[in-house]
Design a protein around this motif. Structure first.
Motif, short mmCIF file in Angstrom:
data_model
loop_
_atom_site.label_atom_id
_atom_site.label_comp_id
_atom_site.label_asym_id
_atom_site.label_seq_id
_atom_site.Cartn_x
_atom_site.Cartn_y
_atom_site.Cartn_z
N ASP A 54 -5.88 -2.02 -4.72
CA ASP A 54 -5.14 -2.42 -3.59
C ASP A 54 -6.11 -3.67 -3.03
N GLU A 55 -5.73 -4.92 -3.01
CA GLU A 55 -6.17 -6.08 -2.62
C GLU A 55 -7.81 -6.04 -3.00
N THR A 108 0.68 -1.47 -0.10
CA THR A 108 -0.21 0.10 -0.20
C THR A 108 0.87 1.27 0.08
N GLN A 149 -7.65 -0.17 -0.82
CA GLN A 149 -8.12 -1.30 -0.07
C GLN A 149 -9.20 -1.23 0.80
MG LIG Z 1 -1.99 -2.80 2.23
#
Ligand SMILES: [Mg+2]
Ligand SMILES: Nc1ncnc2c1ncn2[C@@H]1O[C@H](COP(=O)(O)OP(=O)(O)OP(=O)(O)O)[C@@H](O)[C@H]1O
Lengths: 264, 306
Positions: free
Chosen positions: B165-166, B48, B88
């Motif tokens: 992000d994810e 991140t 995220q």
């Molecule tokens: Mg992260």
């Protein structure tokens, strides 16, 4: 590129995109306009009718002005302060932290400078709506005796900006909502009581009279009152300068503090 | 557009320090234009933080960073105008409906607004299978719907580069497959996708290239298959063995890791390993080809994070 604080305190450079942030907040507000307006009118109206009629009966005139008009003109200024401050702490903090609205905005071309500028303008707008509501009610009840009262509208925007900056700075450093009750109790409420809303500051002890000159609400009331009652405005430039100074300093500091929170 | 050259992201010696902690440690990263690039790493690896630097939200402590041909963080506004971001954490705007979320977000991209806007936004909702939810409040959406809406929102500026992000953490398999197919559709249209994940299966299916990052350093970078071929033995035999130690002949035929009662036998001679196991009929085992997860665990170790 050196320390953690690198660049947080450089001068803000907001763009016109700030108005997109203002429009976002306005859009939320408009959807709940009816209940929002009720809130804006509600509390100050209570003060105005309760104190204005209740006390006004015994007091008659204050400082050569009918007490109802005296109080109404003070409340015009103080409700702008209240409204801009509450928006800048509770509502802006909600967007800034729990709701993560700023995180979403920062993934776009918006920068912290634009977001804070848009938020400040929005807080000032709310201040203007609140103060304007009082003005409308006061006018309907015959307490507005001067056409100069229309200048209250730009004045209310400036008052709103002067209080929005410090409020946003509080939000930027606040760990939680609890923090804000200190700000209200220690900063906003004393101004409400001491800065000439309910009585002329001339009746305060000397030391306090000087002290309240440092507070923005004193200058807000000093401008709003003669505009409403038709008395000549004295030291207008000095009062405007103090309010503008609070607005500018508040903007600068809150941009830096919001950067410190988000640009790390 | 100005962005030319074969790489959408180019980092050299990129460093991020928080106080005394070096969270990103001199990474060199080149994300090619087109296709899907995966940044894989355990919790706290610095994924991140790296993305935040790419977006201009986090000034690098050292190194140089170019995104879409422009130097960051200086060109932040211009670069973000051409990037889509799926963060995220969910940061949809709860004050608005599904469609309003897209409209308001689009208003933050003044120079890249599709006209007419409304049909375009409707097509984005269709794209993520939310066409019938335009009027819903955010609170009424499931986790999977929210994620898809965040993806649709990231596309309002028709980005050249989509950063996720994810994107599928915490979602059920149906939604994950839907999201994978949407991301594939995007790369087929020429959008470059840069994502982080800890799901190796996701990376293997989606990514043309992956970089494995841990403790802020890039440990390996290549096509997933090439990494599997290069970093680990082609076969794995997993044996449920309980407390007993692996027999010595197995250790000659395979690289054996005994973890929590399971022997992971990484080998180029699975036949020999299976033959040895024939002497222990009571043991249950599973024979499978090596995959990216084996590479990941080999490079980042098996100890727990957090
Ligand atoms: Mg992260
Ligand atoms: N603002 C910050 N201040 C101090 N440390 C930070 C900050 N942001 C991140 N870190 C630390 O940097 C390290 C890397 O964090 P990062 O969020 O980049 O990891 P990640 O790879 O995204 O992990 P995850 O898979 O859990 O999301 C962590 O140890 C984290 O605690």
């Amino acid at each position: 590129m050196q320390g953690r604080s690198a660049g947080h305190w450089r001068l803000p450079a907001p763009r016109a995109l700030a108005f997109a942030v203002w429009r976002r907040n306005a859009r939320v507000w408009v959807r709940l306009m009816a209940s929002n307006l009720l809130f804006h009118f509600g509390e100050p109206l209570l003060y105005l009718l309760g104190l204005g009629f209740g006390l006004g009966r015994f007091i008659g005139e204050m400082d050569g002005v009918d007490y109802f008009a005296f109080l109404a003109s003070g409340l015009v200024a103080s409700s702008a302060m209240m409204s801009a401050s509450y928006e800048g702490i509770y509502s802006a903090y909600t967007r800034m932290v729990p709701q993560k609205t700023y995180d979403g905005m920062l993934a776009t071309p918006l920068e912290v400078d634009d977001i804070v500028a848009g938020e400040m303008l929005w807080c000032a707008t709310k201040g203007c709506i609140s103060g304007g509501s009082i003005l409308v009610v006061a006018a309907a009840l015959g307490a507005v005796t001067s056409a100069h009262a229309v200048f209250c509208i730009p004045l209310l925007l400036l008052i709103g900006l002067a209080f929005a900056g410090p409020a946003l700075a509080m939000s930027a450093i606040s760990p939680s909502y609890d923090f804000f009750s200190y700000y209200i109790t220690l900063v906003i409420t004393p101004m409400f009581i001491l800065c000439g809303v309910f009585y002329p500051i001339g009746s305060l002890p000397d030391a306090l009279q000087h002290a309240v000159q440092a507070l923005p609400l004193t200058h807000a009331v000093a401008l709003a009152r003669p505009l409403v009652t038709g008395a000549p405005v004295e030291h207008a430039l000095a009062h405007l300068a103090v309010l503008a100074g609070f607005a500018a300093a508040g903007f600068y500091v809150s941009v830096a503090l919001v950067r410190r929170r988000f640009v790390v | 557009m100005t962005a030319s050259g074969p790489f959408v992201v180019e980092a050299r010696g990129l460093v991020k320090r928080f106080g005394a902690d070096t969270v990103v440690d001199r990474i060199d990263l080149r994300v090619p234009r087109g296709g899907c690039f995966g940044l894989l790493g355990p919790n706290g690896a610095g994924k991140t933080t790296t993305l935040r630097m790419i977006l201009g939200h986090s000034p690098p402590s050292a190194g140089t960073l170019t995104v879409l041909g422009e130097a960051m963080p200086a060109a932040g506004r211009r670069v973000r105008a051409r990037i889509g971001v799926v963060s995220q954490d969910d940061n949809l705007d709860p004050d608005f409906s599904v469609m309003e979320n897209l409209e308001v977000y689009a208003s933050y991209f003044p120079h890249r607004r599709h006209r007419p806007l409304r049909p375009f936004l409707e097509s984005l909702l269709e794209f993520v299978s939310l066409g019938d939810r335009a009027g819903y409040r955010i609170q009424a959406l499931s986790g999977g719907m929210r994620r898809r809406l965040v993806i649709a929102r990231a596309l309002v500026n028709e980005p050249r580069l989509l950063i996720l992000d994810e994107p599928t953490t915490g979602l059920d398999p149906q939604i994950r497959h839907l999201i994978w197919s949407r991301l594939r559709a995007l790369t087929e249209r020429g959008t470059t996708v840069l994502l982080t994940t800890h799901y190796m299966e996701e990376a293997e299916r989606l990514c043309d290239r992956v970089a494995i990052i841990d403790h802020g350093r890039i440990l390996a970078e290549d096509a997933p298959r090439a990494l599997v071929a290069r970093e680990v033995e082609p076969s794995v035999v997993e044996v449920r063995a309980g407390e007993r130690p692996p027999p010595p002949e197995l250790a000659r035929q395979a690289r054996v890791e005994a973890v929590d009662g399971v022997w992971h036998c990484h080998t180029s001679e699975p036949g020999a390993v299976l033959a040895s196991l024939g002497d222990y009929p009571e043991l249950e085992y599973l024979h499978r080809p090596a995959n990216l997860e084996d590479v990941f665990l080999r490079l980042t170790g098996r100890e727990l994070r957090d």
